[in-house]
Design a protein around this motif. Structure first.
Motif, mmCIF file in Angstrom:
data_model
loop_
_atom_site.group_PDB
_atom_site.id
_atom_site.type_symbol
_atom_site.label_atom_id
_atom_site.label_comp_id
_atom_site.label_asym_id
_atom_site.label_seq_id
_atom_site.Cartn_x
_atom_site.Cartn_y
_atom_site.Cartn_z
ATOM 1 N N GLY A 1 -7.252 -2.395 -12.962
ATOM 2 C CA GLY A 1 -6.234 -2.689 -11.958
ATOM 3 C C GLY A 1 -6.497 -4.009 -11.259
ATOM 4 N N ILE A 2 -5.754 -4.232 -10.179
ATOM 5 C CA ILE A 2 -5.866 -5.457 -9.401
ATOM 6 C C ILE A 2 -6.670 -5.170 -8.134
ATOM 7 N N TYR A 3 -7.623 -6.037 -7.832
ATOM 8 C CA TYR A 3 -8.466 -5.897 -6.641
ATOM 9 C C TYR A 3 -8.362 -7.166 -5.796
ATOM 10 N N LEU A 4 -8.488 -6.996 -4.490
ATOM 11 C CA LEU A 4 -8.454 -8.115 -3.560
ATOM 12 C C LEU A 4 -9.870 -8.400 -3.090
ATOM 13 N N VAL A 5 -10.313 -9.640 -3.301
ATOM 14 C CA VAL A 5 -11.614 -10.096 -2.818
ATOM 15 C C VAL A 5 -11.372 -10.900 -1.540
ATOM 16 N N ARG A 6 -11.953 -10.448 -0.439
ATOM 17 C CA ARG A 6 -11.724 -11.084 0.870
ATOM 18 C C ARG A 6 -13.055 -11.557 1.442
ATOM 19 N N ILE A 7 -13.123 -12.834 1.804
ATOM 20 C CA ILE A 7 -14.304 -13.434 2.418
ATOM 21 C C ILE A 7 -13.969 -13.742 3.874
ATOM 22 N N LYS A 8 -14.734 -13.205 4.802
ATOM 23 C CA LYS A 8 -14.579 -13.520 6.219
ATOM 24 C C LYS A 8 -15.863 -14.176 6.704
ATOM 25 N N LEU A 9 -15.745 -15.434 7.162
ATOM 26 C CA LEU A 9 -16.892 -16.168 7.679
ATOM 27 C C LEU A 9 -16.911 -16.109 9.193
ATOM 28 N N THR A 10 -18.094 -16.290 9.767
ATOM 29 C CA THR A 10 -18.229 -16.177 11.225
ATOM 30 C C THR A 10 -17.505 -17.293 11.967
ATOM 31 N N ASP A 11 -17.187 -18.405 11.281
ATOM 32 C CA ASP A 11 -16.459 -19.488 11.946
ATOM 33 C C ASP A 11 -14.949 -19.257 11.955
ATOM 34 N N GLY A 12 -14.534 -18.083 11.468
ATOM 35 C CA GLY A 12 -13.111 -17.737 11.463
ATOM 36 C C GLY A 12 -12.417 -17.999 10.143
ATOM 37 N N THR A 13 -13.068 -18.698 9.215
ATOM 38 C CA THR A 13 -12.466 -18.969 7.907
ATOM 39 C C THR A 13 -12.314 -17.672 7.115
ATOM 40 N N GLU A 14 -11.167 -17.540 6.477
ATOM 41 C CA GLU A 14 -10.915 -16.373 5.625
ATOM 42 C C GLU A 14 -10.420 -16.848 4.277
ATOM 43 N N LEU A 15 -11.019 -16.357 3.203
ATOM 44 C CA LEU A 15 -10.634 -16.691 1.840
ATOM 45 C C LEU A 15 -10.252 -15.415 1.111
ATOM 46 N N ASN A 16 -9.193 -15.490 0.316
ATOM 47 C CA ASN A 16 -8.733 -14.318 -0.427
ATOM 48 C C ASN A 16 -8.449 -14.704 -1.873
ATOM 49 N N ALA A 17 -8.692 -13.798 -2.786
ATOM 50 C CA ALA A 17 -8.353 -14.007 -4.189
ATOM 51 C C ALA A 17 -8.137 -12.652 -4.843
ATOM 52 N N LYS A 18 -7.324 -12.662 -5.901
ATOM 53 C CA LYS A 18 -7.088 -11.449 -6.679
ATOM 54 C C LYS A 18 -8.010 -11.441 -7.893
#
Length: 463
Positions: A441-458
């Motif tokens: 299936g499809i999964y969401l990879v979410r990165i949350k950094l302490t400086d507020g940056t957020e990165l997302n990828a499928k």
């Protein structure tokens, strides 16, 4: 059989035809010239189920439009034994093209290879041609091409090792080639494929592959395959998108197996450029001053004769390229904040724009010059193969935060703390927090950094 061919669109259609097609064989049993908006009536010696197909031509582009009892997606086979006479009512001609189908048949042995026939057909009609393929490693090869002919099928043979496609472990910047036959006279075309990893915004909100197919002789664009959660194929003709299709398939791990199929379901034509994206690796993991934008061309609407594409930054003209070149490249992008869109242009008129691509380029001596970038390799990842998937963050400065992986239900599957003095890499073994293998299936990879940056990828997991 009675009914009326109707068309309610804006194109001027000519030369309407009415076809009666055998539902079992796909053979055209009867064909008649007809008229739009006028009732037809035919008495026919039909005893087996059949389809009724209406066709008409748009003279400016030469495209054929179709209609049928039911719809192009769900055609209805008429059983002549149920009601007589049969009144079909209105048969609506649609602007979306009818679907194409590919089906794998029973294999046979050719020399040292087990070759499988892949039948290619349009809509409800008899198959048009068969490509006999075999696989070795990550690639498929063609051994024979067979074209349907009423008198006798036309067959072309190929030497061992004639390339067809890369079918597994496709990676950014991979290249390969294809040799194919285009008609009964044996016209041969050699084309090249080039895979690009792109994102449609910044920070990276979506990540997918574009596979470009070009003619090896004149470098003209033949097709672009989009590999994402949705698989889509764009066919090109003289710079325009001639046909756009969503691909559905039952293929999981074995590419060639009797009963495997691919359905190519056309989407409605779009008369403006779409899907603006940028080369991910070149810009985010290479040099931030290098940028290549890609987009999909419009379909020819028979009205505008587009001559160029205009690239806008925040509604200001930024660059221009000839129509037919659906990309723009620079290696000297100044440090600034950008909001790019692309429109087609004919010297007077400008089309509606694409989606926007937002990015911020900082000076090379700025410590934030290289923004955090998320990549996942391979993507799609195979559950059957060992190795998992590598989740990488390129940054150039310290990283603190958390990696979270969610399924499509929003359930947390895996969580990993992030604390690195620089670039970070994590190999996910495709298991959940309890150590159980994840499902396809499809999964969401979410990165949350302490400086507020957020990165997302499928991330797509295949069986």
């Amino acid at each position: 059989v009675t009914g009326t061919i109707q068309y309610y669109g804006t194109f001027l259609l000519i030369a309407p035809l009415l076809q009666f097609v055998d539902a079992a064989s796909g053979e055209i049993l009867y064909e008649y010239e007809s008229a739009l908006g006028q009732q037809f009536s035919y008495t026919l010696p039909l005893t087996e189920p059949f389809y009724v197909v209406a066709q008409a031509i748009e003279p400016y582009t030469g495209r054929s439009f179709y209609g049928t009892a039911g719809s192009l997606q769900w055609p209805i086979a008429i059983n002549p034994g149920i009601v007589n006479p049969i009144d079909l009512g209105n048969i609506l001609i649609e602007e979306a093209l009818p679907p194409r189908h590919q089906v794998v048949g029973a294999p046979e042995t050719s020399g040292t290879h087990t070759i499988y026939p892949v039948y290619n057909s349009l809509f409800v009609y008899h198959w048009e041609y068969i490509n006999w393929l075999y696989t070795e490693g990550d690639y498929a090869y063609i051994k024979r091409h067979e074209r349907y002919n009423d008198a006798a099928n036309v067959i072309f043979n190929f030497p061992d090792g004639t390339p067809w496609d890369k079918i597994a472990n496709v990676q950014p910047n991979d290249t390969w080639s294809r040799v194919e036959i285009l008609d009964d006279s044996g016209t041969q075309r050699i084309s090249s494929f080039h895979c690009k990893a792109v994102t449609d915004d910044a920070p990276v909100r979506d990540f997918y592959f574009l596979i470009f197919q070009r003619d090896s002789v004149d470098n003209s664009l033949i097709a672009i395959r989009m590999l994402d959660a949705i698989r889509r194929l764009y066919h090109y003709e003289e710079g325009f998108v001639e046909r756009a299709e969503d691909i559905s398939t039952n293929v999981e791990t074995v590419y060639l197996q009797e009963g495997n199929y691919w359905d190519f379901n056309p989407i409605l034509p779009v008369y403006q450029p779409t899907y603006l994206a940028l080369d991910f690796y070149e810009h985010y993991q290479g040099n931030p001053s290098h940028l290549t934008l890609f987009w999909q061309a419009p379909t020819d609407d028979g009205i505008f004769n587009w001559t160029s594409y205009r690239i806008f930054n925040a509604d200001q003209l930024f660059a221009e390229v000839p129509f037919g070149q659906n990309f723009w490249h620079t290696e000297t992008l100044p440090a600034a904040y950008y909001l790019f869109t692309v429109c087609a242009y004919d010297g007077t008129n400008v089309s509606a724009p694409t989606n926007s691509v937002i990015l911020e380029v900082t000076a090379s001596d700025d410590p934030a010059a290289i923004p955090p970038a998320l990549s996942i390799q391979p993507n799609p990842a195979s559950l059957a193969a060992s190795g998992g998937a590598d989740i990488r963050i390129s940054n150039g400065k310290s990283l603190k935060g958390k990696i979270s992986i969610y399924n499509l239900r929003g359930q947390l599957v895996q969580s990993v703390p992030l604390d690195s003095p620089g670039d970070f890499s994590y190999r996910w073994d495709l298991r959940d927090k309890q150590g159980m293998p994840c499902s396809a299936g499809i999964y969401l990879v979410r990165i949350k950094l302490t400086d507020g940056t957020e990165l997302n990828a499928k991330l797509a997991l295949l069986k």
